[in-house]
Design a protein around this motif. Structure first.
Motif, PDB file in Angstrom:
ATOM      1  N   UNK A 164      14.141  -3.501  -2.433  1.00  0.00           N
ATOM      2  CA  UNK A 164      14.296  -3.914  -1.037  1.00  0.00           C
ATOM      3  C   UNK A 164      15.025  -2.847  -0.239  1.00  0.00           C
ATOM      4  N   UNK A 165      14.469  -2.493   0.911  1.00  0.00           N
ATOM      5  CA  UNK A 165      15.113  -1.538   1.794  1.00  0.00           C
ATOM      6  C   UNK A 165      14.870  -0.079   1.451  1.00  0.00           C
ATOM      7  N   UNK A 166      14.168   0.223   0.346  1.00  0.00           N
ATOM      8  CA  UNK A 166      13.908   1.609  -0.055  1.00  0.00           C
ATOM      9  C   UNK A 166      13.024   2.287   0.993  1.00  0.00           C
ATOM     10  N   UNK A 167      13.403   3.489   1.393  1.00  0.00           N
ATOM     11  CA  UNK A 167      12.616   4.247   2.362  1.00  0.00           C
ATOM     12  C   UNK A 167      11.648   5.144   1.599  1.00  0.00           C
ATOM     13  N   UNK A 168      10.348   5.007   1.936  1.00  0.00           N
ATOM     14  CA  UNK A 168       9.295   5.779   1.279  1.00  0.00           C
ATOM     15  C   UNK A 168       8.510   6.544   2.336  1.00  0.00           C
ATOM     16  N   UNK A 169       7.695   7.469   1.883  1.00  0.00           N
ATOM     17  CA  UNK A 169       6.828   8.228   2.770  1.00  0.00           C
ATOM     18  C   UNK A 169       5.389   7.773   2.513  1.00  0.00           C
ATOM     19  N   UNK A 170       4.691   7.361   3.566  1.00  0.00           N
ATOM     20  CA  UNK A 170       3.308   6.915   3.416  1.00  0.00           C
ATOM     21  C   UNK A 170       2.399   7.848   4.206  1.00  0.00           C
ATOM     22  N   UNK A 171       1.370   8.356   3.513  1.00  0.00           N
ATOM     23  CA  UNK A 171       0.368   9.206   4.145  1.00  0.00           C
ATOM     24  C   UNK A 171      -0.804   8.326   4.566  1.00  0.00           C
ATOM     25  N   UNK A 172      -1.220   8.450   5.817  1.00  0.00           N
ATOM     26  CA  UNK A 172      -2.355   7.673   6.307  1.00  0.00           C
ATOM     27  C   UNK A 172      -3.414   8.604   6.876  1.00  0.00           C
ATOM     28  N   UNK A 173      -4.646   8.129   6.830  1.00  0.00           N
ATOM     29  CA  UNK A 173      -5.771   8.847   7.420  1.00  0.00           C
ATOM     30  C   UNK A 173      -6.521   7.836   8.273  1.00  0.00           C
ATOM     31  N   UNK A 174      -6.539   8.067   9.561  1.00  0.00           N
ATOM     32  CA  UNK A 174      -7.161   7.154  10.525  1.00  0.00           C
ATOM     33  C   UNK A 174      -6.600   5.745  10.374  1.00  0.00           C
ATOM     34  N   UNK A 175      -5.283   5.644  10.161  1.00  0.00           N
ATOM     35  CA  UNK A 175      -4.611   4.354  10.070  1.00  0.00           C
ATOM     36  C   UNK A 175      -4.653   3.684   8.712  1.00  0.00           C
ATOM     37  N   UNK A 176      -5.406   4.244   7.770  1.00  0.00           N
ATOM     38  CA  UNK A 176      -5.519   3.644   6.435  1.00  0.00           C
ATOM     39  C   UNK A 176      -4.551   4.344   5.473  1.00  0.00           C
TER      40      UNK A 176
END
Length: 188
Positions: free
Chosen positions: A108-120
């Motif tokens: 809970x609360x962990x900050x991650x990096x998310x890569x998206x392509x055209x919102x996906x």
């Protein structure tokens, strides 16, 4: 962006045969005869199907540039995980397939990096390490104090790691998430 196949790394997103593929694993093979090749295990970013492809090391492939943003982990719901954008507070749902085995270390609360392509969402990157509590560890065997000896331990998330003999049940340790290995005792 065109890159040489030898520079492909896990986490890269490639465009291959008209589809987007997330690289899971990349290994270079140097046969005794002939040119070196790069064996790439990839997952289709949209359907989740996996494939293995071999590229010559000097062959060029199309690497896709993605949007990368920081998200805070909120909660699981079945086989999906909910994250919140730390800037605009919008929520995004990511399937367990995209998160992968590292989902075991989400807190809970962990900050991650998310890569998206055209919102996906295509790829989730957790911090390199996480602090976990040992819930079960074997007792130390007398005379087993050599630096190279390790014993199995179970973490609070159910993951089994090998730890040095001096680490006991109830202690908090730092774990390398990618390799699932003990790093050090946690400093509180």
């Amino acid at each position: 962006m065109k890159v040489n196949a030898i520079s492909i790394r896990a986490g890269n997103i490639l465009e291959h045969e008209g589809k987007l593929w997330a690289v899971i694993k990349s290994e270079i093979f140097q046969p005794g005869k002939g040119a070196s090749v790069v064996q790439v295990e990839m997952r289709d970013a949209r359907t989740g199907t996996k494939t293995n492809v071999r590229f010559r090391t000097q062959e060029t492939v199309e690497r896709v540039s993605l949007d990368e943003r920081e998200y805070q982990y909120l909660y699981p719901e079945g086989d999906t995980y909910t994250f919140m954008d730390v800037e605009n507070y919008e929520q995004i749902h990511v399937s367990r397939e995209v998160v992968g085995e590292q989902a075991d270390f989400l807190k809970d609360g962990m900050v991650v990096s998310i890569h998206t392509y055209e919102g996906q969402p295509l790829n989730v990157t957790l911090p390199q390490t996480a602090v976990m509590t040992i819930v079960e560890a074997d007792a130390v065997v007398k005379g087993q104090t050599a630096a190279s000896s390790y014993k199995p331990a179970i973490l609070e998330n159910g993951v089994r790691v090998m730890v040095p003999p001096f680490v006991a049940r109830g202690e908090r340790i730092v774990v390398n998430i990618q390799e699932r290995t003990y790093v050090e005792r946690a400093r509180d």
